[in-house]
Design a protein around this motif. Structure first.
Motif, PDB file in Angstrom:
ATOM      1  N   ARG A 213     -22.656  18.634 -25.355  1.00  0.00           N
ATOM      2  CA  ARG A 213     -22.089  19.345 -26.519  1.00  0.00           C
ATOM      3  C   ARG A 213     -21.528  20.677 -26.102  1.00  0.00           C
ATOM      4  O   ARG A 213     -22.002  21.303 -25.187  1.00  0.00           O
TER       5      ARG A 213
ATOM      6  N   LYS B 146     -18.658  24.074 -16.493  1.00  0.00           N
ATOM      7  CA  LYS B 146     -18.880  23.607 -17.864  1.00  0.00           C
ATOM      8  C   LYS B 146     -18.626  22.110 -17.986  1.00  0.00           C
ATOM      9  O   LYS B 146     -18.023  21.495 -17.127  1.00  0.00           O
ATOM     10  N   GLN B 150     -17.262  21.350 -23.878  1.00  0.00           N
ATOM     11  CA  GLN B 150     -17.355  22.786 -24.141  1.00  0.00           C
ATOM     12  C   GLN B 150     -15.991  23.472 -24.074  1.00  0.00           C
ATOM     13  O   GLN B 150     -15.879  24.661 -24.308  1.00  0.00           O
TER      14      GLN B 150
END
Lengths: 213, 257
Positions: A213, B146, B150
């Motif tokens: 996420r 990341k 994101q």
């Protein structure tokens, strides 16, 4: 109920854990093969594995254990009860896990395979590095759910004379005539195996969700 | 073979050749008699109404779609059903998708290093060095650790471009790379593509970004109903299209902007 009886139950518990572990490990490996064959795009493999899955999902586990234990014996192959039961559970688990994982593999978006192909990744890497890690996450609730079912299903091994936890319980109960206590403890022991597993599954799910996420 | 430095300037050697390519989806004919030669360093923009076969055409070049008739050659390799030639072609051809198709379970850096390590057997250190250099070039190096989810859409698409470049391709295929983006992110992706074009990369872009076509295309190809209707340099294509269907299409698409 005395200490000896309780130890007898624990020995039964040991076999339940052992049987579940074998069923899940061997069933998992075979099930992965089934899932890959089922999604291979090779018609013969897909049909054969579809038949395999239909057969084992469409018949009771109890009957499958009978067939493996007595059937193999009739064919002249005398196996230890625990070997026969382990084979039975492996066959059973591989069909269910194969079907769960097939669904998960197919639930990974097509674009993932296309991107992997466009990057010239070959089948093994495409599966191992791209598709299966995503499929595993998708399948996690169903996989854990099946594992819990499998643990409880091991009680059916009692039918071919295998002394696992449930059978150990009925033996003890028949000796000391305290069925409520004995089966209360047996139930608590099953719960102690299954519940942490469900919790662990939920924990893994939320961790994976957090990671992406 | 890790970067654009090897991409040669425009020469007369065709890098991609499509000859009489036909493709059907069952009864539906998706491509009809496609003939196309793309020289090294050339930039082609493919446009046309939806369903005209432009995505199908570029997906045939790296064998994401199979075709039933004709021949496709990339760098002299004839794309056959033999897996060896398919892999060989895919190593030379990078592709960027409308929906990015980044691997969601891998970090940006891992997305970029996976294929070089697996397909080109590059060491991890070398693959990471290459990836960091190319991520820097698409101006997104600071996001290397990341996960794709994101990042914004524009950032994800720039990562997808870097990921394709990490394989050191000689040709880049873009399949509507800005169509899934919010309007404010289109520019950052187009800027990246312009920079890539200026460095001499051979490119085939399916896009409706006509500003991009004017700026970088050597040829604009218009497709309709699975056929190449018209091809011309952008200045001719936009000011003086010869076919009715092209005029109609341009009227519709330019009107929107």
């Amino acid at each position: 109920m005395g200490l000896n009886e309780f130890i007898f139950l624990l020995v039964g518990l040991k076999w339940t854990v052992f049987l579940s572990a074998i069923g899940f490990a061997c069933g998992g490996i075979t099930g992965l093969g089934v899932a890959l064959a089922r999604t291979s795009g090779i018609p013969v493999l897909e049909r054969v594995t579809a038949g395999y899955i239909a057969l084992f999902q469409g018949t009771p586990l109890l009957m499958q254990l009978f067939v493996v234990y007595y059937g193999l014996a009739l064919m002249g192959l005398r196996l230890d009860a625990w070997v026969a039961v382990a084979i039975g559970f492996t066959l059973h688990a591989s069909a269910y896990l194969g079907e769960i994982w097939r669904g998960a593999i197919e639930a990974v978006p097509r674009g993932q395979t296309e991107a992997a192909k466009a990057l010239s990744l070959k089948y093994v890497s495409r599966m191992k590095d791209v598709i299966l890690p995503q499929a595993l996450r998708i399948s996690l609730p169903a996989t854990i759910g099946f594992l819990v079912q499998l643990i409880k299903g091991t009680s059916l091994a009692a039918i071919v004379g295998f002394t696992e936890l449930a059978r150990a319980g009925s033996i003890v109960s028949n000796q000391i005539f305290e069925p409520l206590t004995v089966f209360g403890i047996v139930g608590a022991l099953y719960f102690a195996m299954c519940w942490p597993l469900s919790l662990y599954g939920a924990h893994l799910e939320s961790r994976f969700a957090a990671a992406t996420r | 073979m890790t970067s654009l430095e090897h991409a040669s300037p425009a020469t007369e050697t065709p890098m991609i050749v499509m000859e009489h390519v036909d493709k059907w989806y069952g009864e539906f004919k998706a491509l009809t008699d496609i003939n196309l030669a793309v020289r090294a360093g050339e930039k082609i923009v493919l446009c046309g109404p939806s369903g005209s076969g432009k995505s199908t055409l570029i997906r045939c070049i790296n064998h994401l779609e199979i075709y039933q008739k004709g021949a496709i050659r990339v760098e002299g390799i004839t794309l056959g059903s033999d897996p060896g030639t398919i892999d060989a072609v895919r190593r030379e051809v990078g592709m960027v998708f409308q929906n990015f198709n980044l691997f969601p379970h891998l970090t940006v850096l891992e997305n970029c290093t996976l294929a070089p390590m697996r397909s080109l057997r590059m060491s991890k250190a070398k693959a990471e060095a290459t990836a960091r250099r190319l991520l820097d070039r698409v101006k997104i190096l600071e996001q290397a650790e990341k996960y794709p989810a994101q990042l914004s859409g524009g950032q994800q698409q720039r990562v997808a471009i870097a990921r394709a470049l990490c394989m050191g391709p000689k040709v880049m295929l873009f399949d509507e790379p800005t169509s899934a983006l919010d309007p404010e992110m289109v520019k950052e992706v187009l800027d990246t593509m312009v920079a890539l074009a200026e460095e001499g990369m051979t490119m085939i872009c399916v896009t409706h970004e006509m500003g991009f076509a004017r700026q970088v295309a050597d040829r604009v190809i218009f497709m309709a109903s699975g056929e190449i209707v018209e091809e011309a340099p952008p200045e001719v294509f936009f000011s003086n299209p010869s076919h009715e269907r092209t005029k109609k299409f341009l009227g519709e698409i330019l009107h929107r902007h």
